[in-house]
Scaffold this active site. Structure first.
Site, short mmCIF file in Angstrom:
data_model
loop_
_atom_site.label_atom_id
_atom_site.label_comp_id
_atom_site.label_asym_id
_atom_site.label_seq_id
_atom_site.Cartn_x
_atom_site.Cartn_y
_atom_site.Cartn_z
N HIS A 149 0.80 -1.23 0.00
CA HIS A 149 0.00 0.00 0.00
C HIS A 149 0.84 1.29 0.00
CE1 HIS A 149 -3.43 -2.48 0.24
NE2 HIS A 149 -3.53 -2.63 1.53
N HIS A 220 -9.64 1.82 1.03
CA HIS A 220 -9.52 0.65 1.90
C HIS A 220 -10.58 0.64 3.00
CE1 HIS A 220 -7.65 -2.79 3.63
NE2 HIS A 220 -6.48 -2.63 3.03
N GLU A 358 -11.34 -3.95 -2.35
CA GLU A 358 -10.50 -2.85 -2.85
C GLU A 358 -10.39 -2.96 -4.37
OE1 GLU A 358 -6.83 -3.42 -0.34
OE2 GLU A 358 -8.26 -4.71 0.65
#
Ligand code: GLA
Length: 393
Positions: A149, A220, A358
């Site tokens: 991420h 998220h 996601e």
């Protein structure tokens, strides 16, 4: 329209306090029907003062969006959804997103992704390394040996500039400097959150760069369609419009193969509860500790977007449909949740009490030649959109 009296507000606050017990039948309840301007308990819980602060010299605030169906609280710290209120079939608002009740909790917590805008590259890059036009780049590994991420201080830790042009829209802007977290190019990013007339939360992303770089932006949010703090999500029903998924190795890096879901616990082509096959003996489930995999969307078009998923909360009857312009979706079912944090409802973030969907390009795309590319070059505009639409049955 009924008016809420003081005594009713006290009852509502008492209900909120009781939520720490995590009774599975409990939801965020208001005594008014959806679409009014009355405050829900969640709105009263989320004190503006707990969100007003300065981080890195920049002002942080909580912004509320509202239309006739939905209410959503977003902070510009990490561009994150803090609360998302949608009515159930009785017209009671249910907060279906997991979050904290103060910025302090977001900053202090070891779980930094609740509701956040993720970037510059969502999901994992193997060993944090990739090459672009012959130059090798390194992102600091923050997930064992891999980068997750966007690295250690991804977009979830940044303060975004916020502009609220109307009551149902919030525009967030952030410029990620050249070599931030190891990524080349000054990347100018714009995220627009809006509530649409057909009960959807729309997220629109735009980005431009001054040097070739890689970009894969997502959101998220952790969902529990029975309401935050109402227990396991294993009885939620899920349908994923995906015939294939991308199998991973032990570090959750894709092997590069696109595997047919047929005959595996990854077959959600028809509705199945999330939990029905989660404990089956399966190498992929073992690697993920449950579902933590990217699904390859079939491209079933609806309003110009891929219909990605439908989820139904077993206790609330709330339905969430996910649409996206992205080719993939990461289905993660809260396998790392460990009761270490206290949520805004007062409940703990217990194991598998939330799931994420996601929307994204596939994990480790910079190192996988056969996956759709995430390279962005100067002069090009990165543009993508996803919608999370709510109804009930
Ligand atoms: C993504 C990853 C998971 C996990 C969560 C955040 O969904 O794929 O492995 O890291 O984010 O906890």
């Amino acid at each position: 329209m009924k008016r809420i009296k003081c005594s009713q507000i006290l009852v509502v606050l008492a209900l909120m306090a009781m939520s720490a017990c995590r009774d599975v039948n409990k939801k965020a309840i208001i005594s008014e029907t959806a679409g009014t301007n009355m405050q829900t308990p969640m709105e009263s819980t989320l004190q503006q003062t707990n969100f007003d602060t300065i981080i890195d010299g920049r002002a942080v605030k909580l912004y509320w969006l509202e239309n006739k169906d939905l209410k959503m609280a977003i902070t510009n710290y990490g561009g994150r959804i803090v609360a998302l209120l949608t009515p159930d079939q009785d017209g009671n608002y249910v907060d279906v997103s997991i979050g904290y009740s103060s910025i302090k909790d977001y900053v202090d917590s070891d779980e930094t992704y609740f509701g956040a805008t993720i970037g510059r590259v969502g999901n994992r890059i193997a060993k944090g390394k990739f090459s672009l036009d012959g130059t090798e780049y390194s992102v600091v590994p923050n997930n064992n040996e891999n980068a997750l991420h966007g690295g250690e201080n991804g977009f979830q830790d940044k303060v975004w500039d916020a502009e609220q042009p109307d009551t149902k829209t919030l525009i967030l802007r952030y410029t990620s400097p050249d070599m931030e977290e190891g990524f080349p190019g000054n990347l100018t990013v714009k995220v627009t959150y809006s509530l649409t007339d057909n009960r959807a939360v729309r997220m629109e992303y735009e980005a431009t760069t001054d040097k070739a770089t890689v970009v894969n932006l997502t959101n998220h949010t952790y969902f529990n369609l029975n309401g935050e703090g109402s227990g396991s999500i294993l009885n939620h029903s899920l349908q994923l419009y995906a015939d294939q998924f991308t199998p991973v190795d032990q570090g959750l890096i894709p092997t590069g193969e696109l595997k047919n879901v047929k005959g595996t616990p990854f077959d959600f082509k028809d509705f199945n509860t999330i939990g029905s096959r989660i404990d089956e003996e399966d190498r992929q489930l073992a690697f993920g500790g449950g579902y933590d995999h990217n699904f390859v969307l079939n491209g079933t078009k609806s309003n110009g977007m891929n219909h990605a998923a439908t989820v139904v909360g077993d206790l609330s009857g709330i339905v969430m449909d996910v649409y996206t312009q992205e080719p993939g979706i990461q289905f993660y079912c809260g396998n790392f949740m460990a009761s270490e944090n206290t949520l805004k409802s007062g409940a703990k973030d217990d194991y598998r009490t939330a799931f994420c969907l996601e929307t994204q390009h596939f994990p480790d795309s910079p190192n996988q030649q056969d996956f759709p590319s995430i390279t962005l070059r100067p002069g090009e505009v990165y543009h993508t959109a996803s919608e999370y639409k709510f109804s009930f049955r």
